[in-house]
Design an enzyme around this catalytic site. Structure first.
Site, mmCIF file in Angstrom:
data_model
loop_
_atom_site.group_PDB
_atom_site.id
_atom_site.type_symbol
_atom_site.label_atom_id
_atom_site.label_comp_id
_atom_site.label_asym_id
_atom_site.label_seq_id
_atom_site.Cartn_x
_atom_site.Cartn_y
_atom_site.Cartn_z
ATOM 1 N N ARG A 1 -21.451 -36.201 -37.032
ATOM 2 C CA ARG A 1 -21.663 -35.123 -36.055
ATOM 3 C C ARG A 1 -22.970 -35.326 -35.316
ATOM 4 O O ARG A 1 -23.999 -35.581 -35.928
ATOM 5 C CB ARG A 1 -21.674 -33.768 -36.780
ATOM 6 C CG ARG A 1 -20.330 -33.083 -36.718
ATOM 7 C CD ARG A 1 -20.330 -31.799 -37.480
ATOM 8 N NE ARG A 1 -21.322 -30.819 -37.000
ATOM 9 C CZ ARG A 1 -21.289 -29.542 -37.333
ATOM 10 N NH1 ARG A 1 -20.336 -29.092 -38.109
ATOM 11 N NH2 ARG A 1 -22.206 -28.723 -36.875
ATOM 12 N N ARG B 1 -31.742 -26.312 -36.027
ATOM 13 C CA ARG B 1 -30.645 -25.385 -36.338
ATOM 14 C C ARG B 1 -31.058 -24.387 -37.419
ATOM 15 O O ARG B 1 -30.687 -23.217 -37.372
ATOM 16 C CB ARG B 1 -29.391 -26.162 -36.759
ATOM 17 C CG ARG B 1 -28.708 -26.807 -35.556
ATOM 18 C CD ARG B 1 -27.723 -27.882 -35.946
ATOM 19 N NE ARG B 1 -26.638 -27.377 -36.743
ATOM 20 C CZ ARG B 1 -25.971 -28.114 -37.638
ATOM 21 N NH1 ARG B 1 -26.297 -29.381 -37.833
ATOM 22 N NH2 ARG B 1 -24.979 -27.590 -38.296
ATOM 23 N N ARG C 1 -23.631 -14.588 -34.502
ATOM 24 C CA ARG C 1 -24.881 -15.243 -34.882
ATOM 25 C C ARG C 1 -26.088 -14.646 -34.170
ATOM 26 O O ARG C 1 -27.211 -15.064 -34.443
ATOM 27 C CB ARG C 1 -24.807 -16.724 -34.506
ATOM 28 C CG ARG C 1 -24.288 -17.627 -35.607
ATOM 29 C CD ARG C 1 -24.042 -18.994 -34.986
ATOM 30 N NE ARG C 1 -24.294 -20.058 -35.884
ATOM 31 C CZ ARG C 1 -23.382 -20.992 -36.211
ATOM 32 N NH1 ARG C 1 -22.158 -20.935 -35.731
ATOM 33 N NH2 ARG C 1 -23.704 -21.968 -37.003
ATOM 34 N N ARG D 1 -23.405 -35.236 -44.474
ATOM 35 C CA ARG D 1 -22.287 -35.014 -43.560
ATOM 36 C C ARG D 1 -22.451 -35.886 -42.315
ATOM 37 O O ARG D 1 -21.469 -36.360 -41.750
ATOM 38 C CB ARG D 1 -22.220 -33.531 -43.162
ATOM 39 C CG ARG D 1 -21.003 -33.191 -42.347
ATOM 40 C CD ARG D 1 -20.826 -31.706 -42.204
ATOM 41 N NE ARG D 1 -21.781 -31.134 -41.260
ATOM 42 C CZ ARG D 1 -21.910 -29.829 -41.039
ATOM 43 N NH1 ARG D 1 -21.177 -28.971 -41.708
ATOM 44 N NH2 ARG D 1 -22.770 -29.377 -40.162
ATOM 45 N N LYS E 1 -19.954 -22.945 -45.267
ATOM 46 C CA LYS E 1 -19.095 -21.941 -44.624
ATOM 47 C C LYS E 1 -17.727 -22.512 -44.246
ATOM 48 O O LYS E 1 -16.710 -21.899 -44.510
ATOM 49 C CB LYS E 1 -19.755 -21.386 -43.348
ATOM 50 C CG LYS E 1 -21.006 -20.572 -43.584
ATOM 51 C CD LYS E 1 -21.458 -19.871 -42.297
ATOM 52 C CE LYS E 1 -21.779 -20.823 -41.164
ATOM 53 N NZ LYS E 1 -22.914 -21.719 -41.409
HETATM 54 P P1 AMP Z 1 -21.254 -24.661 -36.688
HETATM 55 O O1 AMP Z 1 -20.172 -25.655 -36.839
HETATM 56 O O2 AMP Z 1 -20.825 -23.259 -37.014
HETATM 57 O O3 AMP Z 1 -22.516 -25.044 -37.407
HETATM 58 O O4 AMP Z 1 -21.629 -24.627 -35.120
HETATM 59 C C1 AMP Z 1 -22.083 -25.785 -34.467
HETATM 60 C C2 AMP Z 1 -22.820 -25.416 -33.209
HETATM 61 O O5 AMP Z 1 -21.950 -24.708 -32.315
HETATM 62 C C3 AMP Z 1 -24.013 -24.502 -33.390
HETATM 63 O O6 AMP Z 1 -25.197 -25.196 -33.758
HETATM 64 C C4 AMP Z 1 -24.129 -23.877 -32.000
HETATM 65 O O7 AMP Z 1 -24.680 -24.784 -31.064
HETATM 66 C C5 AMP Z 1 -22.666 -23.684 -31.628
HETATM 67 N N1 AMP Z 1 -22.175 -22.374 -32.100
HETATM 68 C C6 AMP Z 1 -21.239 -22.132 -33.047
HETATM 69 N N2 AMP Z 1 -21.052 -20.821 -33.215
HETATM 70 C C7 AMP Z 1 -21.904 -20.196 -32.367
HETATM 71 C C8 AMP Z 1 -22.213 -18.835 -32.087
HETATM 72 N N3 AMP Z 1 -21.604 -17.837 -32.732
HETATM 73 N N4 AMP Z 1 -23.126 -18.583 -31.134
HETATM 74 C C9 AMP Z 1 -23.748 -19.580 -30.467
HETATM 75 N N5 AMP Z 1 -23.542 -20.872 -30.694
HETATM 76 C C10 AMP Z 1 -22.621 -21.192 -31.642
#
Ligand code: AMP
Length: 194
Positions: free
Chosen positions: A134, A145, A89, A128, A14
């Site tokens: 990360r 996740r 989400r 990654r 994404k």
């Molecule tokens: P991502 O980089 O999009 O995978 O997001 C990393 C982490 O940020 C996720 O595993 C969540 O802990 C938090 N996060 C990102 N977007 C959301 C969302 N829309 N709702 C809740 N937590 C989020």
């Protein structure tokens, strides 16, 4: 004035595609994950609250996430379109986004669903972890996740499908190839890049 959402499993690509689509369509890519990471790094109040959830692979509570997106979408650059990467989400976030958009008299053009297979995303995420370090890319957290995604986010696709907004694109393959697939699939729906 294109308004897009990007949905897909962690590791589906994404973030990479969001940047490329942002450029192609001339709209800001807004990633809640990036915004949270930025806040964690700068040790802001929001970052402190979000970190514990992120480190465990859980979602940050809707109240925090929704407030953040409501604020971000009120910035001038989002008035002419946007691509949301990783939001909504949860079902509650869908309701919130609907409310934000209707308060701006705006509508979504499409929801891009980026598909990938689980083995491939786990492989990508572990890779990654080595490249970017990360905190949420360890195997245990990755598994959590993916579970949270299946439980809370996968069901949202049918919500948007009922509104005839979903464009499903195979996320496997070369980065440029996947971008071209998305651009073509959107063009078929009359959503053209600038
Ligand atoms: P991502 O980089 O999009 O995978 O997001 C990393 C982490 O940020 C996720 O595993 C969540 O802990 C938090 N996060 C990102 N977007 C959301 C969302 N829309 N709702 C809740 N937590 C989020």
């Amino acid at each position: 004035m294109t308004r897009l959402l990007l949905i897909g499993m962690p590791g589906a690509g994404k973030g990479t595609q969001a940047e490329r689509l942002s450029e192609a369509f001339g709209i800001p890519a807004i990633s809640t994950g990036d915004i949270f990471r930025h806040n964690v790094k700068n040790e802001t109040e929001l970052g402190k609250q979000a970190k514990a959830f992120m480190d465990r692979g859980e979602y940050v509570p809707d109240s925090l996430t929704n407030a953040l997106v409501r604020d971000r979408l009120s910035h001038a650059d989002a008035a002419e379109g946007f691509l949301l990467d990783g939001y909504p989400r949860t079902a509650d976030q869908v309701v919130e986004l609907d409310d934000i958009l209707s308060s701006h008299s705006q509508k979504l053009d499409a929801v891009v669903m980026l598909t990938a297979d689980v083995d491939e995303v786990v492989r990508r995420l572990l890779n990654r972890a080595i490249e970017q370090g990360r905190a949420d890319d360890t195997e245990e957290v990755i598994r959590r996740r993916l579970e949270v995604y299946e439980e809370q986010t996968a069901p949202l696709v049918s919500v948007y499908a009922a509104r005839d907004l979903v464009v499903t694109v195979d996320g496997l393959g070369e980065v440029a190839e996947v971008t071209a697939r998305i651009v073509d699939a959107l063009a078929e729906r009359g959503i053209a890049k600038n």
